[in-house]
Design a protein around this motif. Structure first.
Motif, mmCIF file in Angstrom:
data_model
loop_
_atom_site.group_PDB
_atom_site.id
_atom_site.type_symbol
_atom_site.label_atom_id
_atom_site.label_comp_id
_atom_site.label_asym_id
_atom_site.label_seq_id
_atom_site.Cartn_x
_atom_site.Cartn_y
_atom_site.Cartn_z
ATOM 1 N N LYS A 139 0.856 -1.187 0.000
ATOM 2 C CA LYS A 139 0.000 0.000 0.000
ATOM 3 C C LYS A 139 0.889 1.232 0.000
ATOM 4 N N GLU A 140 0.624 2.152 -0.913
ATOM 5 C CA GLU A 140 1.370 3.406 -0.993
ATOM 6 C C GLU A 140 0.514 4.548 -0.453
ATOM 7 N N GLN A 141 1.071 5.321 0.466
ATOM 8 C CA GLN A 141 0.337 6.455 1.040
ATOM 9 C C GLN A 141 1.314 7.412 1.696
ATOM 10 N N ASN A 142 1.142 8.701 1.398
ATOM 11 C CA ASN A 142 1.952 9.762 2.016
ATOM 12 C C ASN A 142 3.454 9.517 1.860
ATOM 13 N N GLY A 143 3.852 9.065 0.687
ATOM 14 C CA GLY A 143 5.275 8.883 0.420
ATOM 15 C C GLY A 143 5.882 7.661 1.052
ATOM 16 N N LEU A 144 5.044 6.758 1.582
ATOM 17 C CA LEU A 144 5.539 5.534 2.198
ATOM 18 C C LEU A 144 4.926 4.313 1.528
ATOM 19 N N VAL A 145 5.675 3.239 1.510
ATOM 20 C CA VAL A 145 5.153 1.944 1.103
ATOM 21 C C VAL A 145 4.989 1.098 2.359
ATOM 22 N N THR A 146 3.770 0.646 2.621
ATOM 23 C CA THR A 146 3.518 -0.263 3.737
ATOM 24 C C THR A 146 3.432 -1.680 3.187
ATOM 25 N N ILE A 147 4.234 -2.546 3.765
ATOM 26 C CA ILE A 147 4.297 -3.948 3.347
ATOM 27 C C ILE A 147 3.618 -4.785 4.428
ATOM 28 N N ALA A 205 2.428 -9.007 10.139
ATOM 29 C CA ALA A 205 3.443 -7.991 10.444
ATOM 30 C C ALA A 205 3.410 -6.927 9.357
ATOM 31 N N HIS A 206 3.833 -5.707 9.741
ATOM 32 C CA HIS A 206 3.872 -4.595 8.809
ATOM 33 C C HIS A 206 5.263 -3.970 8.801
ATOM 34 N N GLU A 208 7.556 -0.625 6.817
ATOM 35 C CA GLU A 208 7.432 0.598 6.026
ATOM 36 C C GLU A 208 8.776 0.971 5.416
ATOM 37 N N VAL A 209 8.717 1.508 4.218
ATOM 38 C CA VAL A 209 9.911 1.986 3.533
ATOM 39 C C VAL A 209 9.507 3.206 2.716
ATOM 40 N N PRO A 210 10.339 4.253 2.662
ATOM 41 C CA PRO A 210 10.005 5.405 1.834
ATOM 42 C C PRO A 210 9.813 4.983 0.373
ATOM 43 N N LEU A 211 8.806 5.568 -0.269
ATOM 44 C CA LEU A 211 8.543 5.237 -1.664
ATOM 45 C C LEU A 211 9.756 5.541 -2.536
ATOM 46 N N ALA A 212 10.463 6.620 -2.222
ATOM 47 C CA ALA A 212 11.653 6.981 -3.010
ATOM 48 C C ALA A 212 12.726 5.900 -2.902
ATOM 49 N N ILE A 236 11.935 -18.582 -1.523
ATOM 50 C CA ILE A 236 11.117 -17.369 -1.462
ATOM 51 C C ILE A 236 9.713 -17.779 -1.022
ATOM 52 N N LEU A 237 9.242 -17.183 0.060
ATOM 53 C CA LEU A 237 7.937 -17.551 0.648
ATOM 54 C C LEU A 237 6.798 -16.702 0.122
ATOM 55 N N GLY A 238 7.103 -15.476 -0.280
ATOM 56 C CA GLY A 238 6.043 -14.579 -0.741
ATOM 57 C C GLY A 238 6.656 -13.438 -1.541
ATOM 58 N N ALA A 239 5.802 -12.742 -2.291
ATOM 59 C CA ALA A 239 6.295 -11.642 -3.124
ATOM 60 C C ALA A 239 5.134 -10.771 -3.537
ATOM 61 N N ALA A 240 5.456 -9.535 -3.910
ATOM 62 C CA ALA A 240 4.453 -8.614 -4.456
ATOM 63 C C ALA A 240 5.188 -7.619 -5.349
ATOM 64 N N LYS A 241 4.473 -7.062 -6.330
ATOM 65 C CA LYS A 241 5.073 -6.101 -7.241
ATOM 66 C C LYS A 241 4.184 -4.875 -7.342
ATOM 67 N N SER A 242 4.813 -3.725 -7.560
ATOM 68 C CA SER A 242 4.074 -2.479 -7.676
ATOM 69 C C SER A 242 3.314 -2.445 -8.990
#
Length: 245
Positions: A139-147, A205-206, A208-212, A236-242
């Motif tokens: 999820k992208e919000q306010n310049g952050l990516v939440t995983i 679990a969550h 966060e990493v800056p989108l930049a 590799i147990l899991g993955a996601a792509k933008s």
């Protein structure tokens, strides 16, 4: 008579209800170790591009630098990608490092242009599952990516690393020297780096990493949930792509 306002509100309400369904977890992550200096690589690069177009596949190009001495320095290569490939070989204990090599789900190695063998490796590494065992959502919000990671740790695993990989969706290169001199090759989902953002030990679990940071000098990114033993990457147990990859 129904007013325009009523129609507009009705349309908005309908739009709110009709949301796209969440995509199923990917069934595979495929990593192609490739080089602009390798005459055998363009067919594998084409296979990787085909796989990148499948929504249930996370397809990544890792350009390596060990063929640079043949007369053409790979313009996308990184020494860290060469080390990642060598670490896979050490983890498998076969020490097979070559291009084009495809690694499937962090465990199976095969020739990157062998489409049938790649599909077989996906089936074997999934061991009867339809997709990777742990859910990863972005999820992208306010310049952050939440995983968001959620799932059970497999019995033989203690933890996994959460990795973020900036990715260049497409890059076309005209090769001026070496074995592919004069060829123009388009590479898909070119990895630009690997950043560890946390450790997962099971459950929800969550991170966060800056989108930049997630995008780096690419135009998208991939998140991998990957086990490791010492310095060796594992399954590799899991993955996601933008969006857009």
């Amino acid at each position: 008579m129904v007013s325009r306002l009523t129609l507009s509100l009705g349309a908005l309400g309908l739009a709110a209800l009709i949301q796209p369904a969440l995509a199923d977890p990917p069934r595979a992550v495929v990593e192609l170790f490739t080089s602009q200096g390798c005459s055998s690589c363009p067919p594998a690069d084409a296979v990787l591009t085909e796989l990148a177009g499948q929504p249930d596949i996370v397809a990544l190009s890792f350009p390596v630098n060990y063929w640079d001495y043949l007369g053409w320095k790979d313009t996308l290569a990184h020494a860290a990608f060469t080390e990642r490939q060598k670490a896979y070989a050490q983890a498998r204990s076969d020490r097979q490092v070559y291009t084009p090599q495809m690694i499937v789900n962090g465990t199976k190695g095969c020739i990157g242009s062998d489409r049938a063998r790649i599909e077989k490796s996906i089936e074997e590494s999934n061991a009867g599952r339809a997709h990777l065992p742990v859910d990863v959502e972005l999820k992208e919000q306010n310049g952050l990516v939440t995983i968001a990671v959620d799932g059970a740790v497999p019995a033989d695993v203690h933890h996994a690393q959460v990795l973020v990989l900036p990715v260049m969706h497409s890059k076309t290169v005209r090769i001026g020297k070496g074995e592919n001199s004069g060829r123009t090759v388009t590479y898909a989902n070119v990895v630009r780096g690997v950043t560890r953002v946390g450790e997962w030990r099971g459950g929800a679990a969550h991170f966060e990493v800056p989108l930049a940071t997630a995008r780096g000098d690419g135009d998208g990114y991939v998140v991998l949930l990957q086990t490791s033993t010492d310095v060796h990457p594992g399954p590799i147990l899991g993955a996601a792509k933008s969006h857009g990859l």
